[in-house]
Design a protein around this motif. Structure first.
Motif, PDB file in Angstrom:
ATOM      1  N   ASP A 101      -4.785  56.521 -44.921  1.00 16.48           N
ATOM      2  CA  ASP A 101      -5.484  56.256 -43.651  1.00 16.48           C
ATOM      3  C   ASP A 101      -6.705  55.373 -43.914  1.00 16.48           C
ATOM      4  O   ASP A 101      -7.718  55.825 -44.466  1.00 16.48           O
ATOM      5  N   LEU A 102      -6.640  54.108 -43.500  1.00 14.40           N
ATOM      6  CA  LEU A 102      -7.750  53.186 -43.715  1.00 14.40           C
ATOM      7  C   LEU A 102      -8.953  53.530 -42.855  1.00 14.40           C
ATOM      8  O   LEU A 102     -10.083  53.198 -43.210  1.00 14.40           O
ATOM      9  N   ASP A 103      -8.720  54.205 -41.726  1.00 15.37           N
ATOM     10  CA  ASP A 103      -9.850  54.623 -40.890  1.00 15.37           C
ATOM     11  C   ASP A 103     -10.697  55.664 -41.614  1.00 15.37           C
ATOM     12  O   ASP A 103     -11.935  55.627 -41.561  1.00 15.37           O
ATOM     13  N   GLU A 104     -10.049  56.607 -42.287  1.00 19.06           N
ATOM     14  CA  GLU A 104     -10.800  57.614 -43.039  1.00 19.06           C
ATOM     15  C   GLU A 104     -11.534  56.988 -44.220  1.00 19.06           C
ATOM     16  O   GLU A 104     -12.653  57.388 -44.543  1.00 19.06           O
ATOM     17  N   LEU A 105     -10.911  55.994 -44.846  1.00 17.06           N
ATOM     18  CA  LEU A 105     -11.586  55.285 -45.932  1.00 17.06           C
ATOM     19  C   LEU A 105     -12.810  54.544 -45.398  1.00 17.06           C
ATOM     20  O   LEU A 105     -13.860  54.512 -46.048  1.00 17.06           O
ATOM     21  N   THR A 106     -12.689  53.978 -44.222  1.00 20.19           N
ATOM     22  CA  THR A 106     -13.828  53.298 -43.588  1.00 20.19           C
ATOM     23  C   THR A 106     -14.999  54.255 -43.420  1.00 20.19           C
ATOM     24  O   THR A 106     -16.148  53.926 -43.730  1.00 20.19           O
ATOM     25  N   VAL A 107     -14.709  55.458 -42.922  1.00 22.11           N
ATOM     26  CA  VAL A 107     -15.764  56.456 -42.713  1.00 22.11           C
ATOM     27  C   VAL A 107     -16.424  56.818 -44.036  1.00 22.11           C
ATOM     28  O   VAL A 107     -17.653  56.952 -44.128  1.00 22.11           O
ATOM     29  N   ALA A 108     -15.631  56.971 -45.089  1.00 19.14           N
ATOM     30  CA  ALA A 108     -16.183  57.335 -46.399  1.00 19.14           C
ATOM     31  C   ALA A 108     -17.120  56.247 -46.912  1.00 19.14           C
ATOM     32  O   ALA A 108     -18.190  56.544 -47.462  1.00 19.14           O
ATOM     33  N   ILE A 109     -16.751  54.990 -46.744  1.00 21.17           N
ATOM     34  CA  ILE A 109     -17.608  53.893 -47.200  1.00 21.17           C
ATOM     35  C   ILE A 109     -18.876  53.829 -46.359  1.00 21.17           C
ATOM     36  O   ILE A 109     -19.974  53.596 -46.872  1.00 21.17           O
TER      37      ILE A 109
END
Length: 309
Positions: free
Chosen positions: A41-49
């Protein structure tokens, strides 16, 4: 990966070709972390960054988010997901460890950066605020801007040199007002070009004494309060251009003058300004951080003693 190679891998280098598209090592690392830690999930990766950026400062995170946005777009164009992109390489523990470090922990050096990292959304929006709507003016501000650049220069000024620059700028403003006094369209666009030049001057000058800031404040307020209707530009176009200019002014030029640029925003035009700003906030908030990515943005990503690859 780079562990078996004598040549270090920094990220922008080509890694593989998938679906007739060349992908970089950064693309691999983002894909590996997305699969390993966020189920692709790239959206979850976005949140982590984003969360990491709030803890350590926004510059590096903003650049990485810009690349991730670009990767998302390229993956959609190629019709693949993270699983297809990585194609099993994420199972190697060494690759996973390096990808996590690169994506979530390490700072960026100039050699590490891809084109989207150099030009994140905030930088592109700032550039648009400065001159992206000039084609909407009946007379383009571009010639006036070029005249200012040629006459005043675009180099760095120390704080001691800003007094001379301020005197020259003041003389240039007098000439602008004198030569455009009887041509409303020219007067408006010349004033608009002056504001853009002042914004750039604020970036590249050591204005510790505030002399450039005072002229920039007067230029901004003068432009905002100059009647736009005689110049022939549509009210909504003028309004949106002004709103973007004001949104990207972060030198405190309007301290104790916060409401002065809004004197012409009344009735339907005020409602239009409100809708425009709220729509812009909704559209860009996920990828915009608290630091501006103008030329100093690159400096903030540059470390003095880069480690090995």
């Amino acid at each position: 990966m780079s562990g078996s190679s004598k040549t270090p891998i920094y990220g922008p280098e080509p890694w593989a070709t998938r679906n007739k598209t060349v992908w970089s090592y950064w693309d691999l690392w983002f894909g590996v972390v997305a699969l390993a830690d966020y189920d692709g999930d790239l959206d979850e990766l976005t949140v982590a960054i984003e969360e990491g950026g709030r803890l350590s400062g926004g510059g590096t995170a903003e650049a990485k988010l810009s690349h991730l946005d670009d990767l998302r777009r390229r993956m959609a164009q190629a019709g693949i997901d993270a699983q297809t992109l990585v194609a099993g390489e994420g199972t190697d523990p060494k690759i996973r460890a390096k990808a996590r470090a690169k994506v979530l922990k390490q700072a960026l050096y100039p050699r590490d950066m891809t084109e989207p990292m150099w030009h994140p959304p905030r930088e592109r929006l700032y550039e648009r605020a400065l001159h992206g709507r000039w084609s909407l003016f009946p007379v383009s501000p571009e010639p006036f801007y070029e005249r200012l650049c040629n006459g005043l220069g675009e180099g760095f000024r120390s704080k001691g040199q800003t007094f001379k620059l301020a005197r020259r700028l003041g003389a240039a403003i007098e000439r602008i007002d004198r030569t455009t006094a009887n041509r409303a369209a020219d007067r408006l666009t010349a004033r608009r070009a002056l504001v853009a030049w002042c914004y750039r001057a604020m970036e590249r000058c050591d204005d510790s004494y505030g002399v450039i800031g005072e002229l920039a404040r007067d230029a901004l307020i003068g432009y905002a309060t100059l009647s736009y209707e005689p110049a022939g530009i549509a009210g909504p176009d003028w309004c949106e251009d002004l709103c973007e200019l004001l949104a990207w002014e972060d030198w405190g030029l309007l301290h104790r003058h916060e409401t002065r640029p809004f004197t012409q925003l009344q009735g339907q035009l005020a409602e239009h300004a409100e809708r425009f700003m709220l729509r812009s906030q909704t559209s860009y908030a996920p990828t915009v951080f608290a630091t501006r990515p103008t030329r100093p943005f690159r400096t903030s990503l540059t470390c003095t003693s880069p480690p090995g690859g």
